[in-house]
Scaffold this motif. Structure first.
Motif, PDB file in Angstrom:
ATOM      1  N   TYR A  41     -30.403  19.320  64.022  1.00  0.00           N
ATOM      2  CA  TYR A  41     -30.083  20.609  64.631  1.00  0.00           C
ATOM      3  C   TYR A  41     -28.575  20.858  64.715  1.00  0.00           C
ATOM      4  CZ  TYR A  41     -29.817  17.455  68.677  1.00  0.00           C
ATOM      5  OH  TYR A  41     -29.529  16.402  69.508  1.00  0.00           O
ATOM      6  N   GLU A  42     -27.780  19.897  64.254  1.00  0.00           N
ATOM      7  CA  GLU A  42     -26.329  20.038  64.324  1.00  0.00           C
ATOM      8  C   GLU A  42     -25.702  20.437  62.994  1.00  0.00           C
ATOM      9  OE1 GLU A  42     -25.053  16.810  67.761  1.00  0.00           O
ATOM     10  OE2 GLU A  42     -25.260  16.115  65.690  1.00  0.00           O
ATOM     11  N   ILE A  43     -26.462  20.397  61.929  1.00  0.00           N
ATOM     12  CA  ILE A  43     -25.872  20.640  60.614  1.00  0.00           C
ATOM     13  C   ILE A  43     -26.774  21.560  59.798  1.00  0.00           C
ATOM     14  CG2 ILE A  43     -26.943  18.585  59.581  1.00  0.00           C
ATOM     15  CD1 ILE A  43     -24.298  18.221  58.007  1.00  0.00           C
ATOM     16  N   GLU A  44     -26.167  22.512  59.113  1.00  0.00           N
ATOM     17  CA  GLU A  44     -26.904  23.463  58.295  1.00  0.00           C
ATOM     18  C   GLU A  44     -26.974  22.977  56.844  1.00  0.00           C
ATOM     19  OE1 GLU A  44     -28.396  26.027  59.530  1.00  0.00           O
ATOM     20  OE2 GLU A  44     -27.564  25.874  61.564  1.00  0.00           O
ATOM     21  N   ASP A  45     -27.947  23.511  56.139  1.00  0.00           N
ATOM     22  CA  ASP A  45     -28.120  23.126  54.733  1.00  0.00           C
ATOM     23  C   ASP A  45     -26.871  23.427  53.914  1.00  0.00           C
ATOM     24  OD1 ASP A  45     -30.616  22.449  55.545  1.00  0.00           O
ATOM     25  OD2 ASP A  45     -31.655  24.088  54.524  1.00  0.00           O
ATOM     26  N   GLU A  46     -26.289  24.589  54.141  1.00  0.00           N
ATOM     27  CA  GLU A  46     -25.102  24.979  53.375  1.00  0.00           C
ATOM     28  C   GLU A  46     -23.921  24.059  53.665  1.00  0.00           C
ATOM     29  OE1 GLU A  46     -24.501  26.992  50.883  1.00  0.00           O
ATOM     30  OE2 GLU A  46     -26.665  27.350  50.837  1.00  0.00           O
ATOM     31  N   GLN A  47     -23.839  23.571  54.904  1.00  0.00           N
ATOM     32  CA  GLN A  47     -22.769  22.625  55.222  1.00  0.00           C
ATOM     33  C   GLN A  47     -22.936  21.330  54.436  1.00  0.00           C
ATOM     34  OE1 GLN A  47     -23.341  22.885  59.645  1.00  0.00           O
ATOM     35  NE2 GLN A  47     -21.110  22.987  59.664  1.00  0.00           N
ATOM     36  N   ILE A  48     -24.169  20.860  54.336  1.00  0.00           N
ATOM     37  CA  ILE A  48     -24.414  19.635  53.570  1.00  0.00           C
ATOM     38  C   ILE A  48     -23.980  19.819  52.120  1.00  0.00           C
ATOM     39  CG2 ILE A  48     -26.225  18.101  52.690  1.00  0.00           C
ATOM     40  CD1 ILE A  48     -27.738  18.546  55.290  1.00  0.00           C
ATOM     41  N   ARG A  49     -24.319  20.966  51.551  1.00  0.00           N
ATOM     42  CA  ARG A  49     -23.930  21.229  50.159  1.00  0.00           C
ATOM     43  C   ARG A  49     -22.417  21.346  50.016  1.00  0.00           C
ATOM     44  NH1 ARG A  49     -28.439  24.886  50.653  1.00  0.00           N
ATOM     45  NH2 ARG A  49     -30.275  24.107  49.538  1.00  0.00           N
ATOM     46  N   SER A  50     -21.800  22.020  50.978  1.00  0.00           N
ATOM     47  CA  SER A  50     -20.342  22.184  50.919  1.00  0.00           C
ATOM     48  C   SER A  50     -19.632  20.840  51.062  1.00  0.00           C
ATOM     49  CB  SER A  50     -19.875  23.143  52.023  1.00  0.00           C
ATOM     50  OG  SER A  50     -20.441  24.422  51.854  1.00  0.00           O
ATOM     51  N   PHE A  51     -20.118  20.023  51.988  1.00  0.00           N
ATOM     52  CA  PHE A  51     -19.533  18.689  52.153  1.00  0.00           C
ATOM     53  C   PHE A  51     -19.689  17.866  50.876  1.00  0.00           C
ATOM     54  CE2 PHE A  51     -20.420  18.953  56.978  1.00  0.00           C
ATOM     55  CZ  PHE A  51     -19.167  19.520  57.191  1.00  0.00           C
ATOM     56  N   LYS A  52     -20.865  17.971  50.267  1.00  0.00           N
ATOM     57  CA  LYS A  52     -21.118  17.212  49.042  1.00  0.00           C
ATOM     58  C   LYS A  52     -20.156  17.622  47.933  1.00  0.00           C
ATOM     59  CE  LYS A  52     -24.833  15.974  45.840  1.00  0.00           C
ATOM     60  NZ  LYS A  52     -26.271  16.180  45.495  1.00  0.00           N
ATOM     61  N   ASN A  53     -19.901  18.914  47.811  1.00  0.00           N
ATOM     62  CA  ASN A  53     -18.966  19.411  46.799  1.00  0.00           C
ATOM     63  C   ASN A  53     -17.546  18.939  47.066  1.00  0.00           C
ATOM     64  OD1 ASN A  53     -21.025  20.765  45.466  1.00  0.00           O
ATOM     65  ND2 ASN A  53     -20.688  22.666  46.610  1.00  0.00           N
ATOM     66  N   ALA A  54     -17.249  18.643  48.349  1.00  0.00           N
ATOM     67  CA  ALA A  54     -15.915  18.155  48.716  1.00  0.00           C
ATOM     68  C   ALA A  54     -15.881  16.626  48.807  1.00  0.00           C
ATOM     69  CB  ALA A  54     -15.498  18.770  50.050  1.00  0.00           C
ATOM     70  N   SER A  55     -16.912  15.957  48.267  1.00  0.00           N
ATOM     71  CA  SER A  55     -17.010  14.489  48.265  1.00  0.00           C
ATOM     72  C   SER A  55     -17.084  13.906  49.669  1.00  0.00           C
ATOM     73  CB  SER A  55     -15.817  13.874  47.512  1.00  0.00           C
ATOM     74  OG  SER A  55     -15.813  14.318  46.164  1.00  0.00           O
ATOM     75  N   ILE A  56     -17.735  14.648  50.566  1.00  0.00           N
ATOM     76  CA  ILE A  56     -17.989  14.170  51.925  1.00  0.00           C
ATOM     77  C   ILE A  56     -19.494  13.969  52.073  1.00  0.00           C
ATOM     78  CG2 ILE A  56     -17.869  14.726  54.387  1.00  0.00           C
ATOM     79  CD1 ILE A  56     -15.395  16.412  53.783  1.00  0.00           C
ATOM     80  N   ASN A  57     -19.891  12.746  52.406  1.00  0.00           N
ATOM     81  CA  ASN A  57     -21.317  12.435  52.539  1.00  0.00           C
ATOM     82  C   ASN A  57     -21.869  12.914  53.877  1.00  0.00           C
ATOM     83  OD1 ASN A  57     -21.407  11.141  50.029  1.00  0.00           O
ATOM     84  ND2 ASN A  57     -20.761   9.191  50.921  1.00  0.00           N
ATOM     85  N   SER A  58     -23.132  13.306  53.857  1.00  0.00           N
ATOM     86  CA  SER A  58     -23.805  13.743  55.082  1.00  0.00           C
ATOM     87  C   SER A  58     -24.994  12.826  55.356  1.00  0.00           C
ATOM     88  CB  SER A  58     -24.303  15.187  54.946  1.00  0.00           C
ATOM     89  OG  SER A  58     -23.233  16.083  54.737  1.00  0.00           O
ATOM     90  N   SER A  59     -25.087  12.353  56.595  1.00  0.00           N
ATOM     91  CA  SER A  59     -26.217  11.537  57.032  1.00  0.00           C
ATOM     92  C   SER A  59     -26.886  12.243  58.203  1.00  0.00           C
ATOM     93  CB  SER A  59     -25.741  10.139  57.464  1.00  0.00           C
ATOM     94  OG  SER A  59     -26.838   9.326  57.792  1.00  0.00           O
ATOM     95  N   VAL A  60     -28.206  12.379  58.134  1.00  0.00           N
ATOM     96  CA  VAL A  60     -28.953  13.162  59.123  1.00  0.00           C
ATOM     97  C   VAL A  60     -29.896  12.248  59.898  1.00  0.00           C
ATOM     98  CG1 VAL A  60     -30.473  15.146  59.473  1.00  0.00           C
ATOM     99  CG2 VAL A  60     -28.846  15.147  57.570  1.00  0.00           C
TER     100      VAL A  60
END
Length: 607
Positions: free
Chosen positions: A438-457
C-alpha cells in the motif's frame, strides 16, 4: 370456452414440490393455495431492491475478507496487541461473512426464480428484518475497516488488477442470463415503473460492459515484455510452517530456495542484538510461565541469558496461527519446543553459510535503556564481525545513514517506503526500496526499475498478489509462504492487450445481441400488461372475501372462511356456478365443478 382440461386426482390440483420449496423458503408460502401469480406489489418490489443492495454490500465484504487472507496473521496480531488474548479473529470474521453472503445469495436466487416462474414476489417479514440487519452490519463493518485498517482496501484494488477482466466476463454472462426474468418482469410492470426498471438495468449493464476501462491491469503484456520472476525473501523465516524468527524457521525456509532472510532486531539490556518482532515476549514465548510478573515488559529490558531460557516454539503448536500444524512432519514439529530466541549474530551465520542476503528492521530501545545511544553501532559492529559479505546486507534504518555508509560502504542502502523521488534517492545513494504493497504504486516500481533502483514489496503471501508484482516488475517480495510461491512458474495469467481487446469486444457484442433477442421474445410472449378474461387466479376471491362483503354477497365458489370449492373438491349446482361466472369470477368451470389456477396440468383455451 375451455376445449380440453386434463386433471389429476379427480380435479384436485397437483402439489409442485419445487415451486412450494421456493415460495416457502422465500415467503413462507408453503401451501399451494397461498401462492399467487398476481403482480408483485410496490412494497415487495422495494424490498427486492433492498435485498439487491444488501447483496452488493455483503459481496464487497466477502471479497474483502477473501483477499485479506494475504494478511490474516496481521489482523490477528493487531487485535492481539489490543486484547492481549490470542484468537483467530480472521477465520471468525471470514466464516461469518461467508454465511451471511450465502444466505443473501440464496434469497436473491429464490427471488429471481419467483420472477422466472411468474410467481408474485413476497419476502417473509423475518427475511426482511435479517436483510435490513445485514445492510446495517455491512455498513458498520465497512466504516470500521476504513477507520482502523484503511490500507487494506489497497489490497482489494490489487486483487482486482488480476481478477477484474475475468470477473467482467463472468458478470456479463450472468447479466445476460438474468435478462430473461428481468424482461419478463419488465413487460408485466406498469409504464411508469418500466422506465425506472429499464434505467437501472441499462446503467448497470453499461457499467459492466465498460468496467475494464476503470482498472489498469499490469498483466496485459506480451511474453517478450514479461519481467523476470521476483526473488523471494523469507518473512521471519518460514513463518507459516514454523515458529517465527527461530532457527528452524530459517532453516526450513532455505529448503525453498529463497533469495534472502528477513527479520526484526532488538537490543537486550546487556547489549546483545537478538531477533524479536513484537515489543514484548508474550505472544511468541513462555515468558508468562518463566517470569510471571514481567509478561508484558519490553523485550529489550531482558538480559540475553534470560531470553535464552525461554521457549520460543511451543506457542506455534498450541495456537496453530496459520492452521498448518497438521501438515508439518512430526520430526520437524517435535523440534519446536526446543527452539530458543536467536541472536542477530546467529541469523547472520545462517545467511553467510548459505550465501543468502539479509533484510531487517531494528527496534530502537527506550530512552532509559543502557544502549539507547549506541544501538546502531552495536548492530553495525556485529554485522561486520560476522564476516558476511557487505553486499548481502540490506540496510534499512535512516538514523545516521551517512555514518553507516562510512563504516560499511558495501551495505545496500535501502529506503523504507517509497517516500523519495528518484532524484533524491540517487542523491542519497539509495539503490533499493522496501515498501508495503500500500506504500508503492505500480508506476513507481517501473520508474525505479528504469533508474536501476530495485523495488522489494512486502508482505506477499498469495500467488495472485505475487503474479501482480511479477507483471509489474518488482525485483523481490517478502513472503511468509515461500512454500506456496516456489512452484509458481508464471503469473496467474497474462495476455497481449490486442487479444484481450478482441475477447472483450466479442463478448460484449454477443451479450448485447442476446439481450435484444430476449427482449423481443418476451415482448411477443407478453403483448399486454393486462391479463385476458380467462386468466385464472386463486387470490381473486380471497380479496373479495377480505374486503368485508356481507354473506349474501359472498361468491358461492368460496365458503365463509374464504376457502375455495375447488380446493375442497366440492361439486356445486350448475345455476350457482353460472351465477358465479356471471359475477366476474375468474375460476374455470368444468362439469359444474370449479378448478382454480394451478389445479390442472394442461389447459387449452379457445377465444
Amino acid at each position: 370456452m375451455v376445449s380440453h382440461i386434463k386433471l389429476e386426482n379427480q380435479q384436485k390440483y397437483k402439489n409442485h414440490a419445487c415451486l412450494s420449496c421456493i415460495t416457502g423458503l422465500y415467503g413462507c408460502r408453503w401451501k399451494r393455495y397461498r401462492q399467487s401469480t398476481e403482480p408483485t406489489t410496490m412494497v415487495e418490489v422495494a424490498f427486492f431492491i433492498i435485498l439487491i443492495i444488501a447483496f452488493m454490500l455483503i459481496a464487497i465484504l466477502f471479497y474483502f475478507w477473501f483477499v485479506a487472507g494475504n494478511d490474516a496473521n496481521d489482523i490477528n496480531w493487531y487485535l492481539w496487541t489490543d486484547l492481549h488474548s490470542w484468537f483467530n479473529w480472521y477465520l471468525l470474521l471470514f466464516t461469518l461473512t461467508t454465511l451471511v453472503f450465502s444466505y443473501i445469495s440464496f434469497l436473491i436466487i429464490f427471488g429471481i426464480f419467483h420472477i422466472f416462474l411468474g410467481q408474485q414476489v413476497h419476502l417473509h417479514v423475518i427475511h426482511k428484518i435479517l436483510v435490513i440487519a445485514t445492510i446495517v452490519g455491512a455498513v458498520a463493518a465497512i466504516i470500521i475497516i476504513t477507520t482502523i485498517w484503511q490500507d487494506e482496501w489497497q489490497l482489494l484494488y490489487k486483487s482486482l488488477q488480476i481478477s477484474a477482466p475475468i470477473l467482467q466476463l463472468v458478470t456479463v454472462v450472468l447479466l445476460t442470463l438474468l435478462t430473461w426474468p428481468f424482461a419478463k418482469l419488465f413487460f408485466k410492470s406498469s409504464p411508469g415503473f418500466q422506465i425506472l426498471q429499464l434505467t437501472i438495468y441499462l446503467v448497470v449493464l453499461i457499467f459492466i460492459y465498460l468496467s475494464p476501462l476503470l482498472i489498469h491491469n499490469p498483466c496485459f503484456i506480451s511474453s517478450d515484455e514479461l519481467p523476470i520472476r521476483p526473488r523471494i525473501l523469507a518473512h521471519r523465516g518460514l513463518q507459516q510452517l514454523a515458529p517465527e524468527n527461530t532457527r528452524v524457521a530459517f532453516e526450513q525456509a532455505l529448503k525453498y530456495n529463497v533469495f534472502g532472510l528477513e527479520s526484526d532486531v532488538s537490543i537486550s539490556w546487556d547489549g546483545v542484538p537478538f531477533l524479536m518482532h513484537d515489543s514484548n515476549l508474550a505472544r511468541t514465548t513462555n515468558v508468562k510461565e518463566m517470569f510471571p510478573s514481567r509478561e508484558w515488559d519490553l523485550a529489550s529490558t531482558f538480559n540475553i541469558s534470560d531470553l535464552k531460557e525461554l521457549d520460543a516454539g511451543s506457542w506455534f503448536i498450541e495456537r496453530d496461527p496459520f492452521r498448518t500444524v497438521k501438515s508439518i512432519p512430526d520430526d520437524i514439529k517435535n523440534t519446536f519446543p526446543n527452539q530458543k530466541i536467536l541472536k542477530y549474530e546467529e541469523l547472520l551465520n545462517i545467511a553467510m553459510m548459505n550465501n543468502k542476503s539479509v533484510l531487517f528492521d531494528i527496534r530502537q530501545p527506550p530512552s532509559y535503556h543502557p544502549y539507547y545511544s549506541t544501538w546502531l553501532e552495536l548492530v553495525v559492529n556485529t554485522t561486520l564481525k560476522s564476516g558476511i559479505k557487505q553486499d548481502q546486507v540490506w540496510w534499512l534504518p535512516e538514523t545516521n545513514r551517512s555514518w553507516v555508509e562510512e563504516q560499511a560502504p558495501g551495505f545496500i542502502q535501502t529506503l523504507e517506503g517509497a517516500k523519495y523521488s528518484i532524484e533524491v534517492m540517487q542523491e542519497k545513494n539509495l539503490s533499493q526500496v522496501n515498501a508495503a504493497f500500500y506504500e508503492i504504486e505500480d508506476e513507481q516500481i517501473r520508474s525505479f526499475k528504469n533508474a536501476s533502483i530495485n523495488s522489494s514489496v512486502y508482505v506477499v503471501n498469495k500467488w495472485w498478489l505475487f503474479s501482480v508484482y511479477w507483471c509489474v516488475g518488482a525485483h523481490s517480495v517478502t513472503s511468509g509462504s515461500p512454500q506456496l510461491l516456489q512452484d509458481v512458474s508464471s503469473p496467474a495469467w497474462y495476455l497481449d492487450p490486442s487479444i484481450y481487446l478482441i475477447i472483450w469486444t466479442v463478448v460484449d457484442g454477443v451479450s448485447i445481441l442476446c439481450v435484444l433477442i430476449i427482449f423481443v421474445i418476451q415482448r411477443l410472449q407478453n403483448p399486454s400488461r393486462i391479463a385476458d378474461q380467462e386468466t385464472v387466479s386463486i387470490n381473486m376471491q380471497r380479496k373479495r372475501y377480505n374486503s368485508g362483503r356481507t354473506p349474501d354477497d359472498v361468491n358461492p365458489l368460496y365458503d365463509l372462511q374464504g376457502n375455495s370449492a375447488a380446493a375442497n373438491g366440492t361439486t356445486i349446482p350448475a345455476p350457482l356456478a353460472a351465477t358465479a361466472a356471471a359475477d366476474g369470477d375468474q375460476s374455470i368451470l368444468v362439469e359444474n365443478q370449479v378448478v382454480e389456477q394451478g389445479a390442472y396440468n394442461e389447459v387449452k383455451l379457445q377465444m
